[in-house]
Design a protein around this motif. Sequence first.
Motif, short mmCIF file in Angstrom:
data_model
loop_
_atom_site.label_atom_id
_atom_site.label_comp_id
_atom_site.label_asym_id
_atom_site.label_seq_id
_atom_site.Cartn_x
_atom_site.Cartn_y
_atom_site.Cartn_z
N LEU A 71 -24.03 47.49 53.57
CA LEU A 71 -23.20 48.54 54.15
C LEU A 71 -23.86 49.91 53.99
O LEU A 71 -23.88 50.73 54.90
N ALA B 164 -26.57 50.15 56.38
CA ALA B 164 -26.01 50.17 57.74
C ALA B 164 -25.50 51.55 58.11
O ALA B 164 -25.72 52.04 59.21
N GLN C 82 -26.87 46.64 59.83
CA GLN C 82 -25.62 46.68 60.60
C GLN C 82 -25.24 45.30 61.10
O GLN C 82 -24.08 44.90 61.06
N VAL D 19 -23.89 43.39 58.17
CA VAL D 19 -22.52 43.80 57.86
C VAL D 19 -21.55 43.14 58.85
O VAL D 19 -20.48 42.65 58.47
N GLY D 20 -22.00 43.09 60.12
CA GLY D 20 -21.20 42.38 61.13
C GLY D 20 -20.97 40.93 60.74
O GLY D 20 -19.84 40.43 60.78
N TYR E 23 -18.51 40.63 57.86
CA TYR E 23 -17.12 40.75 58.29
C TYR E 23 -16.68 39.54 59.08
O TYR E 23 -15.56 39.07 58.94
N THR F 146 -17.49 45.85 65.94
CA THR F 146 -17.97 47.23 66.05
C THR F 146 -19.34 47.38 65.40
O THR F 146 -20.17 48.14 65.88
N TRP F 147 -19.56 46.62 64.32
CA TRP F 147 -20.89 46.70 63.67
C TRP F 147 -21.95 46.05 64.55
O TRP F 147 -23.07 46.56 64.65
N GLN G 21 -22.95 48.49 67.11
CA GLN G 21 -23.86 49.54 66.63
C GLN G 21 -25.28 49.00 66.54
O GLN G 21 -26.24 49.66 66.93
N PRO H 227 -15.71 51.32 62.25
CA PRO H 227 -15.48 50.12 61.46
C PRO H 227 -14.90 50.50 60.11
O PRO H 227 -15.46 51.36 59.43
N SER I 283 -14.47 50.44 56.46
CA SER I 283 -15.27 49.91 55.36
C SER I 283 -14.64 50.38 54.07
O SER I 283 -14.08 51.47 54.02
N SER J 42 -18.31 55.77 58.77
CA SER J 42 -18.90 54.99 59.83
C SER J 42 -18.65 55.57 61.21
O SER J 42 -18.93 54.95 62.21
#
Lengths: 385, 141
Positions: free
Chosen positions: A84, A87, A95, A98-99, A102, A117-118, A121, A150, A152, A158
């Motif tokens: 994160l 990212a 990123q 992180v996606g 999640y 959303t990640w 990005q 996003p 976090s 973010s």
Amino acid sequence: MNLIKPRASLFPALIILLTLVAPPLALGEDESLIKDKSEALSWWIESAETGNANAQYTLAQMYASGVNGLGVSQDKRAAFSWFLKAAVQGHAKAQYEVGQSYEYGLGVKQDKDVAKTWYQQAAALGHSEAQEIISGTGQKTVVPVTGASPASPKKETSKSEPGSFDITSLLAAVTIGNSDRFWSWWAGGAMLAFLTISFWMAMGNTLGVSSSWDRLVRWRDDQQMAKAEARMAKNRAATQDAMLAAAIEEFGEEYVKQMMQTENKAASAKQAKRASFTKVPWTAHLTFLAMTLVGGLVAAVTAGDFQIQFSLGSEYERFFGFGTQSWILLITGGTLIGFGTRMGGGCSSGHGLSGCSRLQVGSLVGTGAFFGSAIAVSFILEALA
Amino acid sequence: MSTSTTTSHIKMGLFGLTMGYALSRIGFSDFGEVHRLFTFADLRLLLTFGSAVMLSMVGFAIFARGKKLPKKPLHKGTVAGGILFGTGWAITGACPSIALVQLGQGYLPAIFTIFGILFGVWVYPKVHARFFGWDTGACNV
């Protein structure tokens, strides 16, 4: 009164000598450190902590899978938190990770919307797998890339646009610091300001920790002061009578009466002022300092990272190594702190907080001096390391 | 007399506890964080300090209006003392309260810093009386 023996001239010489000799001694030891495997890991951690996105990403990967050779065990939460961090700084691969975290709930609560959303990005930065996911699910238009936020944990950073080196993300990368370990700057600033103001309101004197040390070291003065005051109190009545009689004889009764009226006012004001500055006994300053230590203990225990440690940390060892010479250096540094704060008339609390905020000239200059020299010395250390 | 002594112990103790806790949670007791403050690698602590000064300024402006507070005059030792202290701070990562916080957190080497501080504070008045002897604007040195 003759406190000073000729030998006292040795002290400054000793201080200067230690300052000159100790750093090279300490720095020589530095190279042997890298041998240790866990040391190698701490290099990554240091680098990641200074905000290097690549280091953060690498470290996160280590945590994600675990690296036995380096003594890193798998830790999904740590992995997520480092992904994160990278990212947020606009690291596309991070990123994407992180996606993934999640989407599958790895080290963080599952949230497919945030994952999306990640991915977006990352996709906007040209990450091919993220682009595939976005186009594959056909969600490209559902969540607009700009303004996508996003959620976090603990961070509201973010909001940065996917181009990512805009001012917001730069600020975010800088000010976040270690916000999962430490308070954010505004919370810390508010707390310190609250302490500065409330200390003055409660104690009638401004906060200044180096003065507390001074009172502690010169505790005998308190005793002597008390004795002298007791003696004064005993004799005060008699002295006053004698002085009054002498004054009346000299100037006449009417004049003395007038004088006394004006003088009484001034004297009582003076006394009140003095009382508010000296009423705290040195033992209360000892309590203050002891409880400062307890405060650190409580903070560490409640944060769950209390640990008896024989070093001030890997960053310290990077400069000064470990063992005797680093301890000598600490004594030297401590002496400089004690001597310097008394010489300069204040420390980071007395000058920095209580003084600067009241625009006291001595404090502004003093704070400039100690911040300036600390910055200079830190850069020198960095250059030598 | 004794009740006021007790109160001052309680008050000072609470301030010490809160301050130690806060300094630790802010990260001022972490050598790495402090080093990154001085090398501008992380502006968090600098912002913390700056905002604390700004907020205190507001606080003093509101609550201390027209009150007499101790003056902090400029004297011959201000700059030199500041430079010495800054050097010590950069080396140890500690200021007078931080060394105690570090020890409380379990960093044993902070004991050496504390010994150093005690020695420095103890020796200063003697050096001052012997070599410097300038007026510091305070009656306690």
